[in-house]
Design a protein around this motif. Structure first.
Motif, PDB file in Angstrom:
ATOM      1  N   ILE A  34       0.854  -1.186   0.000  1.00 16.84           N
ATOM      2  CA  ILE A  34       0.000   0.000   0.000  1.00 16.84           C
ATOM      3  C   ILE A  34       0.889   1.234   0.000  1.00 16.84           C
ATOM      4  CG2 ILE A  34      -1.578   1.325   1.496  1.00 16.84           C
ATOM      5  CD1 ILE A  34      -2.455  -1.525   2.582  1.00 16.84           C
ATOM      6  N   ILE A  35       0.467   2.277  -0.707  1.00 14.40           N
ATOM      7  CA  ILE A  35       1.120   3.586  -0.561  1.00 14.40           C
ATOM      8  C   ILE A  35       0.142   4.459   0.208  1.00 14.40           C
ATOM      9  CG2 ILE A  35       2.029   5.635  -1.732  1.00 14.40           C
ATOM     10  CD1 ILE A  35       2.520   3.757  -4.188  1.00 14.40           C
ATOM     11  N   SER A  36       0.574   4.910   1.373  1.00 13.17           N
ATOM     12  CA  SER A  36      -0.296   5.786   2.163  1.00 13.17           C
ATOM     13  C   SER A  36       0.577   6.640   3.076  1.00 13.17           C
ATOM     14  CB  SER A  36      -1.276   4.946   2.985  1.00 13.17           C
ATOM     15  OG  SER A  36      -2.272   5.772   3.526  1.00 13.17           O
ATOM     16  N   SER A  37       0.364   7.929   3.010  1.00 14.71           N
ATOM     17  CA  SER A  37       1.220   8.854   3.749  1.00 14.71           C
ATOM     18  C   SER A  37       0.552   9.293   5.054  1.00 14.71           C
ATOM     19  CB  SER A  37       1.494  10.071   2.853  1.00 14.71           C
ATOM     20  OG  SER A  37       1.980  11.141   3.621  1.00 14.71           O
ATOM     21  N   ALA A  38       1.357   9.344   6.127  1.00 13.19           N
ATOM     22  CA  ALA A  38       0.812   9.763   7.430  1.00 13.19           C
ATOM     23  C   ALA A  38       0.375  11.223   7.411  1.00 13.19           C
ATOM     24  CB  ALA A  38       1.858   9.553   8.522  1.00 13.19           C
ATOM     25  N   HIS A  39       1.025  12.054   6.559  1.00  9.98           N
ATOM     26  CA  HIS A  39       0.686  13.483   6.544  1.00  9.98           C
ATOM     27  C   HIS A  39      -0.095  13.907   5.306  1.00  9.98           C
ATOM     28  CE1 HIS A  39       4.845  12.792   5.164  1.00  9.98           C
ATOM     29  NE2 HIS A  39       4.525  13.614   4.189  1.00  9.98           N
ATOM     30  N   ARG A  40       0.090  13.193   4.165  1.00 10.95           N
ATOM     31  CA  ARG A  40      -0.640  13.614   2.958  1.00 10.95           C
ATOM     32  C   ARG A  40      -2.004  12.933   2.865  1.00 10.95           C
ATOM     33  NH1 ARG A  40       4.744  12.751  -0.592  1.00 10.95           N
ATOM     34  NH2 ARG A  40       5.709  14.777  -0.256  1.00 10.95           N
ATOM     35  N   THR A  41      -2.087  11.726   3.398  1.00 11.10           N
ATOM     36  CA  THR A  41      -3.382  11.015   3.391  1.00 11.10           C
ATOM     37  C   THR A  41      -3.632  10.430   4.792  1.00 11.10           C
ATOM     38  OG1 THR A  41      -2.299   8.975   2.612  1.00 11.10           O
ATOM     39  CG2 THR A  41      -3.294  10.376   0.925  1.00 11.10           C
ATOM     40  N   PRO A  42      -3.751  11.297   5.790  1.00 12.89           N
ATOM     41  CA  PRO A  42      -3.886  10.783   7.163  1.00 12.89           C
ATOM     42  C   PRO A  42      -5.124   9.906   7.367  1.00 12.89           C
ATOM     43  CG  PRO A  42      -4.267  13.171   7.086  1.00 12.89           C
ATOM     44  CD  PRO A  42      -3.753  12.770   5.741  1.00 12.89           C
ATOM     45  N   ASP A  43      -6.244  10.268   6.724  1.00  8.21           N
ATOM     46  CA  ASP A  43      -7.470   9.481   6.917  1.00  8.21           C
ATOM     47  C   ASP A  43      -7.327   8.075   6.322  1.00  8.21           C
ATOM     48  OD1 ASP A  43      -8.521  11.666   8.138  1.00  8.21           O
ATOM     49  OD2 ASP A  43      -9.727  12.325   6.417  1.00  8.21           O
ATOM     50  N   GLU A  44      -6.718   8.035   5.128  1.00  7.13           N
ATOM     51  CA  GLU A  44      -6.481   6.736   4.473  1.00  7.13           C
ATOM     52  C   GLU A  44      -5.557   5.872   5.330  1.00  7.13           C
ATOM     53  OE1 GLU A  44      -7.108   5.283   1.074  1.00  7.13           O
ATOM     54  OE2 GLU A  44      -8.863   6.399   1.713  1.00  7.13           O
ATOM     55  N   THR A  45      -4.492   6.491   5.826  1.00  5.49           N
ATOM     56  CA  THR A  45      -3.523   5.752   6.647  1.00  5.49           C
ATOM     57  C   THR A  45      -4.220   5.184   7.877  1.00  5.49           C
ATOM     58  OG1 THR A  45      -1.708   7.137   5.889  1.00  5.49           O
ATOM     59  CG2 THR A  45      -1.365   5.974   7.962  1.00  5.49           C
ATOM     60  N   HIS A  46      -5.053   6.012   8.483  1.00  9.92           N
ATOM     61  CA  HIS A  46      -5.803   5.582   9.665  1.00  9.92           C
ATOM     62  C   HIS A  46      -6.672   4.379   9.320  1.00  9.92           C
ATOM     63  CE1 HIS A  46      -8.564   5.709  13.077  1.00  9.92           C
ATOM     64  NE2 HIS A  46      -7.645   6.412  13.705  1.00  9.92           N
TER      65      HIS A  46
END
Ligand code: RP5
Length: 175
Positions: A34-46
């Protein structure tokens, strides 16, 4: 069903930690990427972290560079074991990412791997060892892997003894 989730903070990290994916592939461990950023896509990461257990995930490998808060953020959301892989940066050379991932305050641990090529590979091996607690087949594969590592070193030592160090080094340097 994937057992390991590998979450990359950016696609720019993908080639730098390819060894992680290749190692899991070699051991035939089912995994998701998965590509998911803690700061650019916080909701997705969560969402990825929150639903990991429902997806059958047993270990999460989180890979990030720079401020590298992704592994810590993920570890704060799930009680699954999180392995952090620091990506070397141009500015801090990787020590920035290492310290960001390593220095988790008391209460929320992240198992931190080395930066560089070894990090991705060791993260995969560590994940396999965790899974091996419940899967003897994975431990058997790990024993074979280690035996291969050992025989490569013994082979090199035998070669060094037979040709001597000058020729050995020349060979290494392609002379
Ligand atoms: C982090 O910032 C990523 O993990 C990556 O290592 C770094 C740079 O990301 P990009 O700007 O290349 O997407 O979040």
């Amino acid at each position: 069903m994937p057992e390991v989730s590998i979450i990359f903070g950016s696609d720019s990290d993908l080639p730098k930690a390819r060894g992680c994916l290749d190692t899991l592939q070699d051991f035939e461990i089912p995994f998701e990427v998965i590509i998911s950023s803690a700061h650019r896509t916080p909701d997705e990461t969560h969402k990825w972290a929150k639903t990991a257990e429902e997806r059958g995930i047993k270990v999460i490998i989180a890979i990030a560079g720079g401020a590298a808060h992704l592994p810590g953020v993920i570890a704060s959301i799930t009680t699954l074991p999180v392995i952090g892989v620091p990506i070397a940066t141009n500015i801090g050379g990787g020590i920035d990412s290492i310290l960001s991932i390593l220095q988790m305050p008391s209460g929320i641990p992240v198992a931190t791997m080395p930066a560089g090529k070894a990090g991705g590979v060791n993260a995969a091996l560590f994940a396999i060892q965790i899974l091996g607690l419940q899967n003897p087949d994975y431990i058997r594969k790990m024993s074979t892997y280690r035996a291969q590592l050992a025989s490569k070193v013994i082979e090199k030592n035998n070669k060094l003894s037979s040709i001597g160090y000058t020729e050995y080094i020349d060979n290494l340097e392609g002379k």
